[in-house]
Design a protein around this motif. Structure first.
Motif, PDB file in Angstrom:
ATOM      1  N   ASN A 103       0.922  -1.362   0.070  1.00 13.06           N
ATOM      2  CA  ASN A 103       0.332   0.176   0.061  1.00 13.06           C
ATOM      3  C   ASN A 103       0.952   0.783  -0.231  1.00 13.06           C
ATOM      4  O   ASN A 103       1.619   2.021   1.568  1.00 13.06           O
ATOM      5  N   LYS A 104       1.009   1.932  -0.930  1.00 14.28           N
ATOM      6  CA  LYS A 104       2.228   3.075  -0.925  1.00 14.28           C
ATOM      7  C   LYS A 104       1.125   4.321  -0.631  1.00 14.28           C
ATOM      8  O   LYS A 104       1.797   5.220  -0.985  1.00 14.28           O
ATOM      9  N   ASN A 105       0.084   4.635  -0.938  1.00 16.26           N
ATOM     10  CA  ASN A 105      -0.828   5.481   0.253  1.00 16.26           C
ATOM     11  C   ASN A 105       0.221   5.970   1.379  1.00 16.26           C
ATOM     12  O   ASN A 105      -0.886   7.578   1.466  1.00 16.26           O
ATOM     13  N   VAL A 106       0.857   4.769   2.151  1.00 17.94           N
ATOM     14  CA  VAL A 106       1.063   5.242   3.212  1.00 17.94           C
ATOM     15  C   VAL A 106       2.963   5.376   3.207  1.00 17.94           C
ATOM     16  O   VAL A 106       3.215   5.049   2.625  1.00 17.94           O
ATOM     17  N   THR A 107       3.363   7.291   4.087  1.00 19.70           N
ATOM     18  CA  THR A 107       4.576   7.395   3.965  1.00 19.70           C
ATOM     19  C   THR A 107       5.054   5.992   4.908  1.00 19.70           C
ATOM     20  O   THR A 107       6.621   6.350   4.547  1.00 19.70           O
ATOM     21  N   MET A 108       4.510   6.608   6.383  1.00 16.45           N
ATOM     22  CA  MET A 108       5.620   5.840   7.273  1.00 16.45           C
ATOM     23  C   MET A 108       4.639   5.464   8.190  1.00 16.45           C
ATOM     24  O   MET A 108       3.282   5.381   8.394  1.00 16.45           O
ATOM     25  N   TYR A 109       5.091   4.302   8.569  1.00 14.83           N
ATOM     26  CA  TYR A 109       4.018   3.599   9.687  1.00 14.83           C
ATOM     27  C   TYR A 109       5.231   3.829  10.951  1.00 14.83           C
ATOM     28  O   TYR A 109       6.522   3.959  11.113  1.00 14.83           O
ATOM     29  N   TYR A 110       4.440   3.774  12.184  1.00 15.33           N
ATOM     30  CA  TYR A 110       5.004   3.546  13.145  1.00 15.33           C
ATOM     31  C   TYR A 110       4.742   2.205  14.143  1.00 15.33           C
ATOM     32  O   TYR A 110       3.553   1.587  13.720  1.00 15.33           O
ATOM     33  N   LEU A 111       5.518   1.893  14.351  1.00 13.99           N
ATOM     34  CA  LEU A 111       5.505   0.228  15.007  1.00 13.99           C
ATOM     35  C   LEU A 111       5.784   0.685  16.417  1.00 13.99           C
ATOM     36  O   LEU A 111       6.115   0.846  17.269  1.00 13.99           O
ATOM     37  N   PRO A 112       5.005  -0.685  17.542  1.00 13.63           N
ATOM     38  CA  PRO A 112       4.693  -0.749  18.645  1.00 13.63           C
ATOM     39  C   PRO A 112       6.005  -1.006  19.386  1.00 13.63           C
ATOM     40  O   PRO A 112       6.983  -2.625  18.604  1.00 13.63           O
ATOM     41  N   VAL A 113       6.393  -0.192  20.076  1.00 17.99           N
ATOM     42  CA  VAL A 113       7.919  -0.487  20.688  1.00 17.99           C
ATOM     43  C   VAL A 113       7.609  -1.109  22.282  1.00 17.99           C
ATOM     44  O   VAL A 113       7.768   0.038  22.622  1.00 17.99           O
ATOM     45  N   ILE A 114       8.042  -1.886  22.440  1.00 22.15           N
ATOM     46  CA  ILE A 114       7.924  -2.266  23.764  1.00 22.15           C
ATOM     47  C   ILE A 114       9.576  -2.479  24.558  1.00 22.15           C
ATOM     48  O   ILE A 114      10.675  -3.473  24.164  1.00 22.15           O
ATOM     49  N   HIS A 150      18.224  11.262  20.607  1.00 23.52           N
ATOM     50  CA  HIS A 150      16.747  10.726  20.401  1.00 23.52           C
ATOM     51  C   HIS A 150      16.015  10.635  19.034  1.00 23.52           C
ATOM     52  O   HIS A 150      15.211  11.943  18.472  1.00 23.52           O
ATOM     53  N   GLU A 151      17.199  11.030  17.411  1.00 23.05           N
ATOM     54  CA  GLU A 151      16.987  10.964  16.614  1.00 23.05           C
ATOM     55  C   GLU A 151      15.212  11.081  16.597  1.00 23.05           C
ATOM     56  O   GLU A 151      15.051   9.579  16.779  1.00 23.05           O
ATOM     57  N   THR A 152      15.023  11.428  15.039  1.00 21.46           N
ATOM     58  CA  THR A 152      13.536  11.129  14.283  1.00 21.46           C
ATOM     59  C   THR A 152      13.569  11.220  13.318  1.00 21.46           C
ATOM     60  O   THR A 152      14.182  12.456  12.953  1.00 21.46           O
ATOM     61  N   PRO A 153      12.757  10.284  12.636  1.00 19.98           N
ATOM     62  CA  PRO A 153      12.816  10.658  11.296  1.00 19.98           C
ATOM     63  C   PRO A 153      11.509  11.767  10.707  1.00 19.98           C
ATOM     64  O   PRO A 153      10.464  11.142  12.008  1.00 19.98           O
ATOM     65  N   ILE A 154      11.816  13.310   9.975  1.00 17.89           N
ATOM     66  CA  ILE A 154      10.335  14.204   9.777  1.00 17.89           C
ATOM     67  C   ILE A 154      10.757  13.731   8.353  1.00 17.89           C
ATOM     68  O   ILE A 154      11.273  13.871   7.665  1.00 17.89           O
ATOM     69  N   PRO A 156       9.855  15.804   4.884  1.00 17.82           N
ATOM     70  CA  PRO A 156      10.058  17.382   4.355  1.00 17.82           C
ATOM     71  C   PRO A 156       9.224  18.111   4.504  1.00 17.82           C
ATOM     72  O   PRO A 156       8.060  18.044   4.818  1.00 17.82           O
ATOM     73  N   LYS A 157       9.788  19.249   4.587  1.00 14.99           N
ATOM     74  CA  LYS A 157       9.265  20.982   4.676  1.00 14.99           C
ATOM     75  C   LYS A 157       8.308  20.849   3.472  1.00 14.99           C
ATOM     76  O   LYS A 157       6.906  21.488   3.692  1.00 14.99           O
ATOM     77  N   ASN A 158       9.110  20.803   2.860  1.00 16.20           N
ATOM     78  CA  ASN A 158       7.810  21.014   0.925  1.00 16.20           C
ATOM     79  C   ASN A 158       6.762  19.923   0.642  1.00 16.20           C
ATOM     80  O   ASN A 158       6.845  20.249  -0.748  1.00 16.20           O
ATOM     81  N   ARG A 159       6.348  18.741   1.320  1.00 18.68           N
ATOM     82  CA  ARG A 159       5.703  17.964   1.544  1.00 18.68           C
ATOM     83  C   ARG A 159       4.509  18.237   1.003  1.00 18.68           C
ATOM     84  O   ARG A 159       3.688  19.259   1.496  1.00 18.68           O
ATOM     85  N   ASP A 160       3.724  17.276   0.417  1.00 18.45           N
ATOM     86  CA  ASP A 160       2.306  18.125  -0.720  1.00 18.45           C
ATOM     87  C   ASP A 160       1.808  16.631   0.293  1.00 18.45           C
ATOM     88  O   ASP A 160       1.989  15.963   1.483  1.00 18.45           O
ATOM     89  N   SER A 161      -0.236  16.555   0.038  1.00 19.86           N
ATOM     90  CA  SER A 161      -1.109  16.121   0.884  1.00 19.86           C
ATOM     91  C   SER A 161      -0.820  14.329   0.927  1.00 19.86           C
ATOM     92  O   SER A 161      -1.439  13.903   1.573  1.00 19.86           O
ATOM     93  N   SER A 162       0.316  14.015  -0.402  1.00 22.86           N
ATOM     94  CA  SER A 162       0.396  12.566  -0.207  1.00 22.86           C
ATOM     95  C   SER A 162       1.191  11.943   0.691  1.00 22.86           C
ATOM     96  O   SER A 162       1.391  10.602   1.063  1.00 22.86           O
ATOM     97  N   THR A 164       1.898  10.362   4.355  1.00 25.35           N
ATOM     98  CA  THR A 164       0.496   9.958   5.731  1.00 25.35           C
ATOM     99  C   THR A 164       1.591   8.969   6.021  1.00 25.35           C
ATOM    100  O   THR A 164       2.353   8.641   6.359  1.00 25.35           O
ATOM    101  N   VAL A 165       0.425   8.713   7.009  1.00 26.28           N
ATOM    102  CA  VAL A 165       1.049   7.639   8.162  1.00 26.28           C
ATOM    103  C   VAL A 165       0.066   6.843   9.090  1.00 26.28           C
ATOM    104  O   VAL A 165      -0.834   6.559   8.735  1.00 26.28           O
ATOM    105  N   ASP A 166       0.407   6.023   9.317  1.00 28.18           N
ATOM    106  CA  ASP A 166      -0.491   5.198   9.692  1.00 28.18           C
ATOM    107  C   ASP A 166       0.067   3.760  11.033  1.00 28.18           C
ATOM    108  O   ASP A 166       0.784   4.471  11.404  1.00 28.18           O
TER     109      ASP A 166
END
Length: 343
Positions: A103-114, A150-154, A156-162, A164-166
């Protein structure tokens, strides 16, 4: 449709004790392994070679985001999965993972970290915090890591509405907070130095005060931790941003740990008003009432915890606050109330 490819990206240095466990956990899930090595002198490199990893030496500049981004520049997969050596991906989800990545409609996934805690191994599965983190994202989308530590992926500032996260239920198990390991690696000292360096930057994020608070909390310096927490909350408000829930979790956790129940009760309702579905805040409120022998009020809090459960992906949640821990305290409250009523 061809299956999407995943590149695992890691930063390592002298990780021979854990790296094999990590790489073994992903061997059926990823198609490429990128190792950024910052100067290993043990068997780390040899172990990585067993898993056909591409290894890139990197001169450490005390900046985790820079090293992560160097790794990204070497990755060719459609997706990036990032892990640390003291983590492992839960196995048995490989098919589910691949199906979702189509599913390429999702750009980034959050995963559960235990995140396990405690003194030593083996870990106690009941001693853990659950927190969802952005660990899997599409490559070649301009996503970069930020922060010295505590780095995190972000995006780009010039991103468009495509963009998304899930959320994806593919758990990561993290062992880096087990005391036996942190003492051996000197991780706490290193972290504190890097965060203090970031703190010197006049434009630093209010998250830096939170991370300082966390480090001092782990050392048992509760007053310093509490002061930095309040500074973090104040700076978020100053920026016109609602302070994140995790700040209140730590703040009222400190007040409970230090038996400052009156001070805690004064403010925790305000925190709950901001985050009414955060089970840990209700659990802490229940502990405050329980310790001050207000068992009817405590009972109501623990019943609320059981109603909320602990599957809310928005929050850092202590395992059991919406299940067995709340149930235990509920039973104790009923017992205390029964005893009181027979007096």
């Amino acid at each position: 449709m061809s299956s999407p490819s995943i590149s695992l990206c890691m930063i390592v240095k002298n990780e021979e004790d854990f790296i094999e466990r990590c790489l073994k956990s992903v061997q059926n899930a990823v198609q490429e392994i990128i190792i950024v090595d910052t100067g290993s002198t043990d068997q780390t490199i040899e172990i990585c070679k067993k898993y056909n990893a591409s290894i890139f030496p990197y001169r450490w500049n005390h900046h985790f985001a820079d090293a992560r981004n160097f790794g990204l520049s070497k990755a060719s997969g459609d997706w990036i999965l990032w892990l640390d050596a003291d983590e492992e991906l839960e196995t048995g989800h490989e098919e589910f993972l691949m199906e979702n990545l189509k599913n390429k409609n999702v750009t980034m996934y959050y995963l559960p970290v235990i995140n396990y805690y405690g003194e030593s191994f083996p870990v106690d599965p009941e001693k853990a915090f659950l927190y969802h983190q952005p660990r899997l994202f599409q490559n070649h989308k301009g996503i970069q890591f930020y922060n010295r530590i505590h780095e995190t992926p972000i995006f780009p500032k010039n991103r468009d509405s495509s963009y998304t996260v899930d959320y994806l239920k593919v758990p990561i198990h993290h062992y880096g907070y087990i005391e036996e390991l942190t003492k051996k690696r000197g991780k706490g000292e290193r972290n504190l130095q890097l965060i203090q360096e970031e703190y010197k930057d006049p434009n630093h994020s209010p998250w830096i005060e939170y991370h300082l608070a966390n480090e001092y909390y782990r050392r048992g310096d509760y007053q310093k931790a509490f002061d930095y927490l309040n500074e973090s909350i104040f700076r978020f408000l100053l920026n016109g941003v609602k302070p994140p829930s995790i700040l209140y979790r730590l703040k009222y956790g400190i007040l409970v740990d230090t038996n400052s129940f009156e001070n805690a009760l004064e403010g925790i309702d305000k925190a709950i008003a901001l985050y009414p579905d955060y089970v840990d805040l209700h659990f802490l409120k229940g502990l405050i009432y329980y310790q001050t022998e207000k068992f009817s009020e405590a009972l109501a809090c623990f019943e609320k915890c059981l109603e909320l459960g602990e599957q809310n992906s928005k929050y850092l949640i202590l395992k059991g606050t919406g299940s067995f821990r709340a149930q235990q305290y509920k039973a104790q409250c009923l017992e205390k109330l029964g005893r009181q009523q027979t007096k």
